[in-house]
Design a protein around this motif. Structure first.
Motif, short mmCIF file in Angstrom:
data_model
loop_
_atom_site.label_atom_id
_atom_site.label_comp_id
_atom_site.label_asym_id
_atom_site.label_seq_id
_atom_site.Cartn_x
_atom_site.Cartn_y
_atom_site.Cartn_z
N GLU A 80 0.85 -1.19 0.00
CA GLU A 80 0.00 0.00 0.00
C GLU A 80 0.88 1.24 0.00
O GLU A 80 1.18 1.84 1.04
CB GLU A 80 -0.94 -0.02 1.21
N HIS A 81 1.29 1.60 -1.18
CA HIS A 81 2.23 2.69 -1.44
C HIS A 81 1.94 3.14 -2.86
O HIS A 81 1.35 2.40 -3.66
CB HIS A 81 3.66 2.14 -1.30
N SER A 82 2.33 4.34 -3.22
CA SER A 82 2.06 4.84 -4.57
C SER A 82 2.52 3.87 -5.64
O SER A 82 1.80 3.60 -6.61
CB SER A 82 2.74 6.21 -4.76
N VAL A 83 3.74 3.35 -5.50
CA VAL A 83 4.26 2.39 -6.48
C VAL A 83 3.37 1.15 -6.53
O VAL A 83 3.06 0.62 -7.60
CB VAL A 83 5.71 2.03 -6.16
N GLY A 125 9.40 4.53 -9.99
CA GLY A 125 9.56 4.89 -8.59
C GLY A 125 10.01 6.31 -8.31
O GLY A 125 9.69 6.86 -7.27
N TRP A 126 10.75 6.91 -9.22
CA TRP A 126 11.31 8.24 -9.00
C TRP A 126 11.89 8.65 -10.34
O TRP A 126 11.61 8.03 -11.37
CB TRP A 126 12.40 8.16 -7.91
N ASP A 127 12.72 9.67 -10.33
CA ASP A 127 13.48 10.00 -11.54
C ASP A 127 14.48 8.86 -11.81
O ASP A 127 14.60 7.93 -11.01
CB ASP A 127 14.20 11.33 -11.32
N SER A 133 -6.53 4.74 1.39
CA SER A 133 -6.41 5.49 0.14
C SER A 133 -7.76 5.63 -0.53
O SER A 133 -8.04 6.65 -1.18
CB SER A 133 -5.43 4.77 -0.79
N ALA A 134 -8.62 4.62 -0.39
CA ALA A 134 -9.94 4.68 -1.02
C ALA A 134 -10.78 5.82 -0.44
O ALA A 134 -11.50 6.52 -1.16
CB ALA A 134 -10.67 3.34 -0.84
N ILE A 135 -10.66 6.05 0.87
CA ILE A 135 -11.38 7.16 1.50
C ILE A 135 -10.78 8.49 1.07
O ILE A 135 -11.51 9.47 0.80
CB ILE A 135 -11.35 7.02 3.04
N HIS A 136 -9.45 8.56 0.97
CA HIS A 136 -8.80 9.78 0.49
C HIS A 136 -9.34 10.17 -0.88
O HIS A 136 -9.64 11.33 -1.14
CB HIS A 136 -7.28 9.58 0.43
#
Length: 740
Positions: A385-388, A482-484, A615-618
């Motif tokens: 449970e992270h953006s990636v 993941g990033w640049d 995240s679903a509530i966000h």
């Protein structure tokens, strides 16, 4: 006599063969003939004990011991214990842990103060998974250790401590154990052991308050080496940042600065201070002098080109992480970044030279084997449970398993946390590798699996991933998502598209930029929960315009916040909802209110939101917004996609670097141009325009909702085919270039 010797030999052999009833009969016969030979009594009792007759065993031993004088009793007790210890060790070698445990419990009853036996009981209890707080306390090991014993097997003590911490690190009551060992063990060994447990608690268990307790204990061990103290302080400061105690973390980081004796140490100290100042979301002005010293040190290190040990490397690998948050200066940032990681890679390949050479030879041989499927390895500490984790899943979902075999490498796998996304990735992988925090071990696993293309999803956000990649365990290595770009020379390609990097970007990237035809990222959508925000609860009128921002403190650049306040000032009856990932919004509140006051905006128009459970509530709460105002020079990424998915207009400023063009590529690939700004003036203009024009907001809203059916950003399957085509082309290129 010879008959008795033969009988004794037969009895012992029968006992060794685990025929305990027959052995007991034989030892009873020997006792009937030679009752004065105490060894027979000891083995008769053992035979009874191993038949489960504990009371009879104890009676046999006690009757034999207490028929003598005091000196004899002491001698016979010693002899009995030695035989029981030997048998417990033999049973342990046979992996009969329960039997060994029972025997050692009887030794404990006979001789309660035998500390080495207590340590063996703890070790066996760990094997049997029956060590509890009550049983541990009943053994009295802490009290014994605190009495500063002389007769103790220190090697055994250390091995039992390591095993205890490895298995039961999450139990707070275990903390007394390493503290009681300080008097007996080598301080450096003990410090490393405790800090290994602290990082396990923090990064695998996500128990940062417990990690703080372990790290504080490591400081109390008081090993004099300033490098070791700095290492402990660095971890401890990070743990405090994770729980939102920024003042404590920053003060610890300043101590690291005081201990610094060389350029590398100064870089680490500056990074640690910057992490706290920027992450808090409101202390940017304090960071300005630190930033200058930080950059000077980076340039100095590039000039010095030192040969670095492993501990220093781990600190340097992501030392340029903050540059894109501070400024949109792609060429300058990438130069520093590329040079630092090139220096790191050289050192990594030196201290792990045997592995690097072996992998290089194996990679060269790989093309000789015929290919049915390409083995694709995905490496990340964020497949949870992270953006990636949220964004990468559609690639997994749509992969063609007839042409690609998927290996998932979980760095810092979270064994002790239930995470449904982590579980999802396990279920949707062909092969799963649950790995820890050792980059060299991770590289070896990738090599053993003979991966064709390794896809790094962490970039510079994880030092362990960087270390693994620097050893080039796969013939083709790619950074994505993941990033640049990581800048590590061992990386061959960086996945981008035609918008997220300008056309001239290859001039300052060390990796080959591989541009996908549409978007470098796509999803099929997001789960939406039930909203928990209402205008009434927030005391915002129904006819008011709501601006919204949800970002980490790193991205709260004061120059960008000033632009947001200028927008608010020009749109009457408007409010700004500010959500930060930190638990304590106090520092963020003060930061925004000061800038609002300077720009002539009442602080009463600001609302500060706490974290929500999921995240679903966000995402559901995002729908309360009329317009989302993006950050600069580091845009939102996942938050931008979520905003577009729920149909809320977005204002973003486009820059030069990857992190200031993320929202731009996502908006273009969602079919939206309204809200894309190329200057501060345009950012303000779009913010004001969208705030005042409700019809335009509705038009964008419906355009975004309709784009779910047609836009590349919402077509995970098409994106996956484009990624797979890129993999096949990369492999074909590799084969062509290396076939001779």
């Amino acid at each position: 006599m010879n008959n008795l010797q033969s009988l004794a030999k037969q009895a012992f052999e029968t006992f060794q063969q685990s025929e305990y009833f027959q052995a007991g009969e034989l030892y009873q016969e020997l006792i009937n003939n030679q009752a004065e030979v105490k060894e027979y009594h000891w083995y008769l009792g053992l035979s009874l004990l191993l038949q489960g007759k504990e009371t009879e065993a104890q009676t046999t031993w006690m009757l034999a011991i207490f028929e003598g004088e005091e000196e004899q009793i002491e001698q016979w007790t010693y002899e009995l214990i030695k035989i029981l210890q030997t048998e417990a060790g033999r049973q342990e070698e046979l992996t009969q842990y329960q039997i060994a445990w029972v025997i050692r419990q009887h030794i404990q009853e006979i001789y309660p103060g035998e500390v080495n036996n207590i340590l063996e009981i703890i070790k066996l209890s760990l094997d049997l998974e029956n060590l509890t707080q009550d049983s541990f306390q009943e053994l009295g090991i802490i009290e014994l250790l605190n009495s500063e014993l002389e007769e103790i097997d220190r090697e055994l003590l250390f091995s039992v401590l390591k095993k205890t911490l490895k298995i039961l690190w999450f139990e707070p009551w275990i903390l007394d154990f390493p503290e009681a060992c300080i008097f007996y063990l080598d301080s450096l060994q003990l410090t490393h052991c405790v800090m290994l447990t602290a990082t396990e608690a923090a990064y695998a268990g996500h128990k940062f308050n417990l990690a703080i307790q372990y790290a504080e204990l490591a400081l109390n061990i008081n090993y004099p080496d300033p490098d070791v103290i700095s290492e402990v302080l660095s971890h401890l400061a990070t743990f405090y940042y994770e729980v939102g105690n920024f003042d404590k973390g920053i003060n610890l980081s300043k101590k690291i600065h005081d201990l610094a004796t060389n350029t590398t140490d100064l870089i680490n100290a500056n990074i640690m201070v910057l992490q706290g100042l920027l992450r808090s979301g409101g202390r940017w002005y304090e960071a300005i002098p630190i930033i200058q010293e930080y950059e000077n040190c980076l340039n100095k290190l590039i000039t010095e080109q030192p040969n670095l040990g492993r501990n220093k490397i781990y600190r340097l690998l992501n030392s340029t992480y903050y540059l894109p948050y501070l400024r949109d200066a792609a060429r300058q940032n990438r130069f520093l970044h590329n040079e630092i990681v090139k220096l790191c890679q050289t050192s990594i390949q030196f201290y792990a030279q045997e592995k690097y050479n072996r992998y290089s030879l194996a990679n060269a041989q790989r093309i000789k084997a015929p290919k049915k499927k390409l083995k694709i390895g995905y490496l990340s500490h964020c497949l949870r449970e992270h953006s990636v984790g949220w964004l990468a899943r559609w690639l997994y979902q749509h992969h063609n398993r007839e042409e690609f075999e998927i290996y998932t490498y979980f760095a810092t796998y979270r064994f002790h946390i239930h995470d449904f996304l982590q579980d999802w990735y396990e279920q949707n992988s062909d092969h799963v590798r649950k790995l820890g925090r050792d980059g060299i071990e991770i590289a070896e696993q990738i090599h053993q699996d003979e991966i064709d293309i390794l896809v790094d999803l962490d970039s510079m956000t994880a030092d362990i991933s960087c270390e693994a990649i620097a050893l080039k365990p796969a013939p083709i290595q790619v950074t994505w998502l993941g990033w640049d770009a990581s800048g590590i020379p061992a990386i061959d390609y960086y996945i981008a598209d035609n918008y997220v990097l300008p056309e001239y970007a290859q001039e300052y990237y060390s990796e080959k930029i591989w541009r996908l035809p549409n978007t470098y990222l796509a999803v099929d959508g997001f789960e939406i929960g039930v909203p928990t925000l209402t205008r009434k609860d927030l005391e915002i009128p129904d006819d008011a315009v709501i601006y919204f921002s949800a970002q980490a403190g790193y991205k709260r650049n004061p120059d960008n916040v000033r632009l947001q306040m200028k927008i608010l000032k020009q749109v009457p009856n408007s409010y700004f909802l500010i959500k930060d990932i930190n638990k304590d919004v106090g520092v963020v509140r003060e930061f925004f209110e000061q800038i609002a006051e300077a720009e002539g905006v009442s602080k009463e128009r600001l609302r500060f939101l706490n974290k929500v459970p999921s995240s679903a509530i966000h995402r559901a709460n995002l729908q309360i917004a009329d317009i989302v105002l993006d950050t600069y020079p580091y845009n939102g990424a996942t938050t931008t996609m979520e905003t577009l998915w729920v149909g809320v207009p977005l204002v973003t400023k486009v820059g030069e670097q990857f992190s200031s063009r993320n929202s731009y590529t996502m908006m273009v690939n969602a079919g939206i141009s309204e809200g894309i700004a190329w200057s501060d003036e345009e950012y303000i203009e779009w913010g004001v325009c969208l705030g005042k024009d409700a019809d335009l907001r509705k038009e964008i809203h419906w355009k975004l909702l309709k784009s779910r059916q047609t836009a590349p950003l919402w077509n995970g399957k098409q994106f996956t085919r484009e990624m797979e085509q890129a993999y096949q082309q990369m492999w074909q290129k590799y084969v062509t270039e290396n076939k001779h």
